[in-house]
Write a protein that holds these residues in place. Structure first.
Motif, PDB file in Angstrom:
ATOM      1  N   UNK A 187       0.891  -1.078   0.020  1.00  0.00           N
ATOM      2  CA  UNK A 187      -0.242   0.037  -0.125  1.00  0.00           C
ATOM      3  C   UNK A 187       0.804   1.209   0.034  1.00  0.00           C
ATOM      4  N   UNK A 188       1.782   1.289   0.762  1.00  0.00           N
ATOM      5  CA  UNK A 188       2.889   2.270   0.816  1.00  0.00           C
ATOM      6  C   UNK A 188       3.404   2.506  -0.311  1.00  0.00           C
ATOM      7  N   UNK A 189       3.924   1.464  -1.083  1.00  0.00           N
ATOM      8  CA  UNK A 189       4.397   1.508  -2.562  1.00  0.00           C
ATOM      9  C   UNK A 189       3.641   2.307  -3.538  1.00  0.00           C
ATOM     10  N   UNK A 190       2.206   1.657  -3.398  1.00  0.00           N
ATOM     11  CA  UNK A 190       1.287   2.166  -4.343  1.00  0.00           C
ATOM     12  C   UNK A 190       0.895   3.742  -4.104  1.00  0.00           C
ATOM     13  N   UNK A 191       0.969   4.210  -2.952  1.00  0.00           N
ATOM     14  CA  UNK A 191       0.738   5.438  -2.559  1.00  0.00           C
ATOM     15  C   UNK A 191       1.871   6.554  -3.344  1.00  0.00           C
ATOM     16  N   UNK A 192       3.121   5.910  -3.183  1.00  0.00           N
ATOM     17  CA  UNK A 192       4.156   6.696  -3.720  1.00  0.00           C
ATOM     18  C   UNK A 192       3.881   6.858  -5.244  1.00  0.00           C
TER      19      UNK A 192
END
Lengths: 260, 310
Positions: free
Chosen positions: A188-193
């Motif tokens: 999710x963190x990666x997707x956010x970026x």
């Protein structure tokens, strides 16, 4: 600056059920707007209305100050609005590369006759399409999976591929329907970026439906909250999270309040 | 077996192949099943016969060159398919299939009842213009055109419609238009096959274009493998020749034919070729896909292990 997407008094009824009732909001150009709300609040219905999959009962949808009401989905895609799906809809039996290459079709203009006879225009444009598709895979980090059949791709990457396929259409407004569904916090963190990055790199505006509050609060400049088909709040992450209606919709009323 | 006999079977296979290639585009690449393509063959056969038959024969024709019969027969089938498509292409999957079945039978029954074209008794005086060479050339052209189309953006858009209609729409593909074009091209192929068929048999009768014929075409496409041109070519050759090779079994030959089809479909559920192409680039593609799958597996496994160590 005029908003890129402007929704006014949008209503959609399915028989007696009002899935979306009198909803109005704007997506400012270049912004990331979040659309949140409990299950059944009408978020995906709004996406279906914007992309022409459903026809609204009433209300208006304007894209760059032009009405897109009643247009076929492919015409709306032509104009620069595209989306991903909550339940991933890839071309499952095609490879990662073919998925993106197919979506690149709008960048070519050769005719059927030129294709069947392999005339020069077909060959030069086809080369350009391949280059564009490979370039997209490269910058989105999927080049390592170029020849993998989409169905065999790990779940998180399938979601990413759907975004890449959408980007292949040169959109100006990207609608993401629960892009983080089923992802772990890391992903999710990666997707956010990623969402922030593509907004900047591709100069897009983004409208995103999501249940992961970290993602919404972290990436969206503006949030619209729906409940039972109606807009109950709108504003920045801070404003929305302090709104009593939003707290009520998500957590219910407190006992004292209910007694009173 | 004499060469003329073998040549006869090959010509019939070549004629079937044209119709099958067209249907392959519609069914294998665009994902629409049809049980009415014998109807388009009938239109091609009758229009072709009318154009090339001598004005002195009964029923009378126009006595024009064979090439005009081919163009006219194909065009007539294409035009009729456009109107059929306008009515029926909005139907979903199975319902479209049933509509085509109705149209196919309706076309046959119209020819059955129009005496101008010989009615149920048929049309005897069609000139025998379908030679081995002409059919061979037509097959090569049909294969090349189709292969080029499938590898273009237009072909990819059709495949996208087959794979996931809603996603295709959202990707800016005019689904209805691509279904329509696919239907028209497949009808033109079937019409041209009908012209060759009429000029091979020199006698045509509506009975030849019954539901059985439509079913045969669809069986060949599925048998060869959906989404594979090589499969359609092989399927047309094998399944046209098979009943002939089985003549030794006399009355049992169609039972053996059925058994053979079942056997192959059970052992190869995706058809003979299963979506692969027997060309250098087709083989490279399959190898690349296998390789990618192996690499992805090792990569994921390595990721998972390093994740555990963290």
């Amino acid at each position: 600056m005029a908003p890129i997407l402007s929704i006014r008094n949008l209503t959609k009824k399915f028989g007696g059920l009002t899935a979306v009732g009198d909803v109005s909001f704007d997506v400012p150009e270049g912004s990331i707007v979040g659309l949140i709300g409990p299950n059944g609040a009408g978020k995906t219905t709004i996406f279906n209305l914007i992309t022409g999959v459903y026809k609204p009962t009433s209300g208006t949808i304007e894209f760059r100050e032009k009405s897109i009401l009643g247009l076929e989905p492919y015409r709306i895609a032509d104009m620069g609005i595209t989306r991903t799906f909550q339940n991933i809809r890839l071309f499952k039996n095609l490879t990662v590369f073919e998925n993106v290459l197919t979506a690149c079709h709008m960048n070519a203009s050769y005719s059927f006759a030129e294709a069947i006879l392999r005339l020069p225009r077909f060959r030069t444009q086809e080369k350009a399409l391949v280059a564009k598709a490979e370039n997209l895979l490269e910058i989105m980090g999927l080049m390592g999976y170029r020849d993998l059949v989409a169905n065999n791709l790990p779940y998180g990457l399938q979601r990413r591929l759907e975004i890449v396929r959408a980007l292949a259409l040169n959109p100006v407004l990207l609608l993401l329907d629960e892009p983080a569904a089923g992802m772990n916090p890391d992903e999710t963190e990666q997707l956010m970026r990623l969402i922030g990055r593509i907004r900047n790199d591709f100069s897009l505006s983004v409208l995103v439906i999501e249940h992961h509050m970290d993602l919404i609060m972290g990436v969206c400049e503006h949030i619209v909250v729906l409940n039972f088909g109606e807009k109950i709040a709108e504003g920045t992450a801070d404003e929305v999270s302090r709104s009593p209606q939003v707290i009520e919709a998500y957590l219910g009323t407190s006992l004292e309040a209910a007694d009173a | 077996m004499s060469w003329t006999y073998i040549q006869g079977i090959l010509m019939l296979a070549g004629i079937n192949m044209i119709a099958v290639l067209g249907l392959s585009l519609l069914t294998g690449f665009t994902g629409l099943f049809s049980f009415g393509h014998a109807g388009f063959m009938a239109i091609g056969a009758y229009v072709g016969a009318w154009i090339s038959a001598s004005p002195a024969s009964t029923p009378a024709g126009l006595g024009l060159p064979f090439i005009l019969a081919i163009v006219g027969g194909g065009a007539a089938a294409g035009i009729v398919s456009y109107f059929i498509g306008r009515i029926s292409l909005n139907l979903k999957g199975d319902y479209f299939c049933i509509a085509t079945l109705g149209f196919g039978e309706a076309i046959r029954l119209i020819f059955n009842n129009v005496n101008r074209f010989g009615g149920a008794r048929g049309w005897p005086g069609v000139p025998g213009r379908s030679t081995f060479l002409v059919i061979l050339i037509a097959d090569v052209i049909a294969i090349l055109f189709l292969a080029n189309l499938v590898k273009s953006r237009h072909g990819r858009n059709m495949i996208a419609v087959r794979e996931e209609e809603l996603a295709a729409q959202i990707a800016g593909i005019n689904v209805f238009r691509y279904k329509m074009i696919s239907l028209i091209i497949s009808a033109v192929y079937a019409g041209v096959a009908g012209v060759f068929f009429a000029h091979y048999m020199t006698f045509i009768q509506p009975k030849m274009f019954s539901l059985t014929k439509s079913t045969e075409l669809t069986i060949i496409v599925i048998f060869g493998g959906l989404g594979s041109i090589s499969g359609s070519v092989l399927g047309a050759l094998v399944l046209t020749a098979l009943p002939e090779l089985l003549r030794a079994f006399e009355i049992w030959r169609l039972v053996f034919y059925g058994a053979a089809v079942i056997l192959i479909m059970v052992s190869r559920p995706k058809g003979l070729m299963g979506g692969m192409e027997l060309t250098p680039s087709g083989i490279r593609k399959v190898l690349a896909e296998r390789n990618a799958l192996r690499e992805a597996k090792t990569k994921l496994l390595a990721d998972a292990q390093s994740g555990e160590e963290d």
